[in-house]
Design a protein around this motif. Structure first.
Motif, PDB file in Angstrom:
ATOM      1  N   ARG A 222       0.938  -1.040  -0.035  1.00  0.00           N
ATOM      2  CA  ARG A 222       0.011  -0.078   0.010  1.00  0.00           C
ATOM      3  C   ARG A 222       0.905   1.275   0.000  1.00  0.00           C
ATOM      4  N   PHE A 223       2.005   1.154   0.672  1.00  0.00           N
ATOM      5  CA  PHE A 223       2.632   2.525   0.891  1.00  0.00           C
ATOM      6  C   PHE A 223       3.293   3.260  -0.375  1.00  0.00           C
ATOM      7  N   ALA A 224       3.428   2.030  -1.426  1.00  0.00           N
ATOM      8  CA  ALA A 224       4.150   2.524  -2.613  1.00  0.00           C
ATOM      9  C   ALA A 224       3.280   3.535  -3.492  1.00  0.00           C
ATOM     10  N   LEU A 225       1.951   3.264  -3.159  1.00  0.00           N
ATOM     11  CA  LEU A 225       0.961   3.993  -3.887  1.00  0.00           C
ATOM     12  C   LEU A 225       1.246   5.842  -3.611  1.00  0.00           C
ATOM     13  N   SER A 226       1.665   6.086  -2.512  1.00  0.00           N
ATOM     14  CA  SER A 226       1.819   7.508  -2.165  1.00  0.00           C
ATOM     15  C   SER A 226       3.480   7.702  -2.073  1.00  0.00           C
ATOM     16  N   ALA A 227       4.485   6.953  -2.542  1.00  0.00           N
ATOM     17  CA  ALA A 227       5.705   7.182  -2.332  1.00  0.00           C
ATOM     18  C   ALA A 227       6.327   7.971  -3.295  1.00  0.00           C
ATOM     19  N   ASN A 330       4.236   7.768 -11.448  1.00  0.00           N
ATOM     20  CA  ASN A 330       5.073   8.913 -12.140  1.00  0.00           C
ATOM     21  C   ASN A 330       5.913   9.780 -11.144  1.00  0.00           C
ATOM     22  N   ALA A 331       6.445   9.006 -10.099  1.00  0.00           N
ATOM     23  CA  ALA A 331       7.225   9.690  -9.112  1.00  0.00           C
ATOM     24  C   ALA A 331       8.417  10.302  -9.846  1.00  0.00           C
ATOM     25  N   SER A 332       8.973   9.391 -10.705  1.00  0.00           N
ATOM     26  CA  SER A 332      10.304   9.998 -11.349  1.00  0.00           C
ATOM     27  C   SER A 332      10.215  11.258 -12.017  1.00  0.00           C
ATOM     28  N   VAL A 333       9.010  11.512 -12.490  1.00  0.00           N
ATOM     29  CA  VAL A 333       8.826  12.932 -13.179  1.00  0.00           C
ATOM     30  C   VAL A 333       8.762  13.914 -12.046  1.00  0.00           C
ATOM     31  N   ARG A 334       8.033  13.580 -11.041  1.00  0.00           N
ATOM     32  CA  ARG A 334       7.904  14.653  -9.958  1.00  0.00           C
ATOM     33  C   ARG A 334       9.487  14.841  -9.271  1.00  0.00           C
ATOM     34  N   VAL A 335      10.277  13.647  -9.084  1.00  0.00           N
ATOM     35  CA  VAL A 335      11.718  13.831  -8.672  1.00  0.00           C
ATOM     36  C   VAL A 335      12.339  14.917  -9.417  1.00  0.00           C
ATOM     37  N   ALA A 336      12.138  14.713 -10.963  1.00  0.00           N
ATOM     38  CA  ALA A 336      13.070  15.585 -11.919  1.00  0.00           C
ATOM     39  C   ALA A 336      12.633  16.736 -11.705  1.00  0.00           C
ATOM     40  N   ALA A 337      11.302  17.009 -11.599  1.00  0.00           N
ATOM     41  CA  ALA A 337      10.953  18.786 -11.299  1.00  0.00           C
ATOM     42  C   ALA A 337      11.382  19.067 -10.111  1.00  0.00           C
ATOM     43  N   LEU A 338      11.567  18.565  -9.223  1.00  0.00           N
ATOM     44  CA  LEU A 338      11.761  18.941  -7.756  1.00  0.00           C
ATOM     45  C   LEU A 338      13.474  18.979  -7.833  1.00  0.00           C
ATOM     46  N   LEU A 339      14.194  18.268  -8.237  1.00  0.00           N
ATOM     47  CA  LEU A 339      15.503  18.279  -8.449  1.00  0.00           C
ATOM     48  C   LEU A 339      16.080  19.418  -9.362  1.00  0.00           C
ATOM     49  N   ASP A 340      15.245  19.597 -10.413  1.00  0.00           N
ATOM     50  CA  ASP A 340      15.328  20.629 -11.386  1.00  0.00           C
ATOM     51  C   ASP A 340      15.423  22.040 -10.739  1.00  0.00           C
ATOM     52  N   GLY A 341      14.609  22.264  -9.577  1.00  0.00           N
ATOM     53  CA  GLY A 341      14.672  23.502  -8.827  1.00  0.00           C
ATOM     54  C   GLY A 341      15.623  23.827  -7.713  1.00  0.00           C
ATOM     55  N   ALA A 342      16.651  22.803  -7.835  1.00  0.00           N
ATOM     56  CA  ALA A 342      17.611  22.825  -6.524  1.00  0.00           C
ATOM     57  C   ALA A 342      18.854  22.995  -7.231  1.00  0.00           C
ATOM     58  N   VAL A 343      19.822  23.320  -6.671  1.00  0.00           N
ATOM     59  CA  VAL A 343      21.211  23.523  -6.888  1.00  0.00           C
ATOM     60  C   VAL A 343      22.083  22.712  -6.027  1.00  0.00           C
ATOM     61  N   ARG A 362       5.103  19.029   0.592  1.00  0.00           N
ATOM     62  CA  ARG A 362       3.735  18.370   1.507  1.00  0.00           C
ATOM     63  C   ARG A 362       3.387  17.263   0.611  1.00  0.00           C
ATOM     64  N   GLY A 363       2.903  16.377   1.277  1.00  0.00           N
ATOM     65  CA  GLY A 363       2.403  15.276   0.707  1.00  0.00           C
ATOM     66  C   GLY A 363       3.052  14.081   0.102  1.00  0.00           C
ATOM     67  N   GLU A 364       4.491  14.312   0.200  1.00  0.00           N
ATOM     68  CA  GLU A 364       5.547  13.409  -0.393  1.00  0.00           C
ATOM     69  C   GLU A 364       5.998  12.677   0.670  1.00  0.00           C
ATOM     70  N   HIS A 365       6.183  11.354   0.560  1.00  0.00           N
ATOM     71  CA  HIS A 365       6.831  10.509   1.410  1.00  0.00           C
ATOM     72  C   HIS A 365       7.910   9.787   0.732  1.00  0.00           C
ATOM     73  N   ALA A 366       9.073   9.446   1.474  1.00  0.00           N
ATOM     74  CA  ALA A 366      10.258   8.959   1.141  1.00  0.00           C
ATOM     75  C   ALA A 366      10.519   7.624   1.987  1.00  0.00           C
ATOM     76  N   HIS A 367      10.891   6.660   1.477  1.00  0.00           N
ATOM     77  CA  HIS A 367      11.021   5.323   2.226  1.00  0.00           C
ATOM     78  C   HIS A 367      12.687   4.808   1.940  1.00  0.00           C
TER      79      HIS A 367
END
Ligand SMILES: CC(=O)N[C@H]1[C@@H](OP(=O)(O)OP(=O)(O)OC[C@H]2O[C@@H](n3ccc(=O)[nH]c3=O)[C@H](O)[C@@H]2O)O[C@H](CO)[C@H](O)[C@@H]1O
Length: 393
Positions: A222-227, A330-343, A362-367
């Motif tokens: 179940r946890f994978a759905l929101s990871a 689709n977490a890989s796309v979200r991660v790409a967007a997050l990393l893009d905004g960081a240096v 908010r709403g993101e969980h890492a395991h």
């Protein structure tokens, strides 16, 4: 008078118990554990000054041999196997392997070793295939990444410098480049194949035998759905209980209570010297079991979980390292967007940035999953200066 006798009896009982406890501790911690664990790399009893250099040399030698063997495997394959069809769109799982040319450790051919293992695992699960694999070559130097070129016949290889010509003129620090390379690979995999889930491996992350079975199991939980991501590796040297992660302390205490209860139930069967069941004895045995577990090395206890994919544990993500990461949905796309905004920079590489982003969004969980699903075989780094004599610890 009877009161005095009762007190004397109690006193002699206590001193007897204390003496037995002392003997048990001296025998366990002073004799048995040093004898059993002095060669175990992740134990407190490891004799570093005696074995570390020798074990490190052995591991480098083995890695070199395995690299040469992988090189022969891929060179020889051209004569015996017909190249496979290009990867199909919409696979259940895409494995993207990020690779750059290595200067140090080049002859260990880490990438070829990893791809050989993936090839073996994939041939064992063809119907339906466990995963599609893409090699993401991020080399931008004047020399080509020869290992990636050798694999081109068997795997789809995408190259950042072909797609993004401007990267050749980018003047950024190596950690920012590493992050941009990673973002490119995340996006490219998604764009090419629209996978349902993504695993990104660094080119020195050798998958374990049960790699795909465990990934499948993790994705069914179940946890994978929101990871946002699931880390599939954490350095062995940081796995001990004394590396304070809240869940580990709970696990440690739980292990102590279960182990002590088991001992209290088993010991009476072993003869008259067994302790009576009482709270102080239980407390002593809890601490005893906890100390044994920590001193032997939590890493070795975790290995028991390999018995079945269901036994792999999932806990909140730990900070360091990204050699193997699972991005569900689709977490890989979200991660790409997050990393893009960081240096990124020295001391703030992509693993740390990602960890902080996951915590602050908010709403993101890492395991993290334990035990490790890959073995880190890279003794030499392609982003940091390497020591003259790399060591296992
Ligand atoms: C085992 C371990 O602790 N590994 C971590 C450590 O890597 P290392 O210092 O061990 O570096 P490494 O050589 O394993 O390289 C990490 C990854 O970066 C790739 N690469 C390399 C050069 C380049 O210009 N572009 C590029 O993308 C390389 O192909 C590999 O996939 O630190 C990195 C952050 O800096 C990551 O957190 C790694 O997970």
């Amino acid at each position: 008078m009877p009161r005095r006798r009762a007190l004397l009896l109690l006193h002699s009982r206590w001193s007897g118990s204390a003496a037995r406890g002392l003997v048990l501790c001296v025998l366990t911690f002073g004799v048995v554990l040093p004898l059993c664990c002095h060669r175990s790399l992740y134990s407190y009893y490891f004799l570093r000054s005696v074995y570390l250099d020798w074990m490190s040399d052995e591991s480098l030698r083995k890695s070199y041999e395995q690299g040469q063997q992988a090189l022969r495997y891929w060179q020889g394959l051209a004569t015996v196997r017909v190249p496979e069809n290009p990867p199909a769109k919409g696979p259940e799982l895409l494995v993207t392997v990020v690779t750059a040319r290595r200067v140090d450790g080049h002859s260990s051919h880490y990438l070829l070793q990893v791809m050989q293992k993936l090839d073996r695992l994939l041939r064992a699960c063809r119907d339906p295939p466990c995963a599609e694999v893409v090699v993401c070559d991020v080399e931008s130097g004047p020399f080509e990444n020869e290992d990636a070129t050798l694999l081109e016949k068997w795997f789809r290889v995408v190259r950042r410098f072909q797609d993004e010509q401007q990267m050749i003129h980018e003047h950024v620090n190596i950690f920012e480049k590493e992050k941009r390379d990673y973002v490119y690979c995340l996006r490219k995999g998604w764009e090419l194949l629209s996978p349902r889930n993504v695993v990104v491996l660094e080119d020195d992350a050798l998958p374990s035998d049960d790699f795909f079975a465990v990934i499948r199991n993790l994705l069914s939980r179940r946890f994978a759905l929101s990871a946002l991501y699931v880390k599939l590796y954490h350095p062995e040297r940081l796995q001990s209980y004394w590396n304070p992660e809240p869940y580990r302390i709970l696990e440690w205490m739980g292990l102590g209570v279960v182990g002590a209860t088991a001992l209290l139930l088993i010991l009476p069967l072993c003869g008259p010297l067994s302790p009576p069941i009482s709270t102080p004895h239980l407390l002593f045995l809890v601490l005893y079991v906890m100390a044994v577990a920590e001193l032997c090395g939590r890493h070795y206890l975790l290995e028991l979980r390999r018995l079945s994919p269901q036994l792999y544990s999932v806990s909140p993500a730990t900070e360091c390292c990204t050699p193997a990461m699972l991005f569900p949905g689709n977490a890989s796309v979200r991660v790409a967007a997050l990393l893009d905004g960081a240096v990124c920079q020295k001391g703030n590489a992509k693993d740390m940035v990602l960890y902080r982003l996951a915590r602050s969004t908010r709403g993101e969980h890492a395991h993290s999953v334990e035990p490790n699903l890959i073995q880190h075989i890279g003794a030499f780094s392609s982003v940091r200066a390497n020591p003259w004599h790399p060591r296992l610890l």
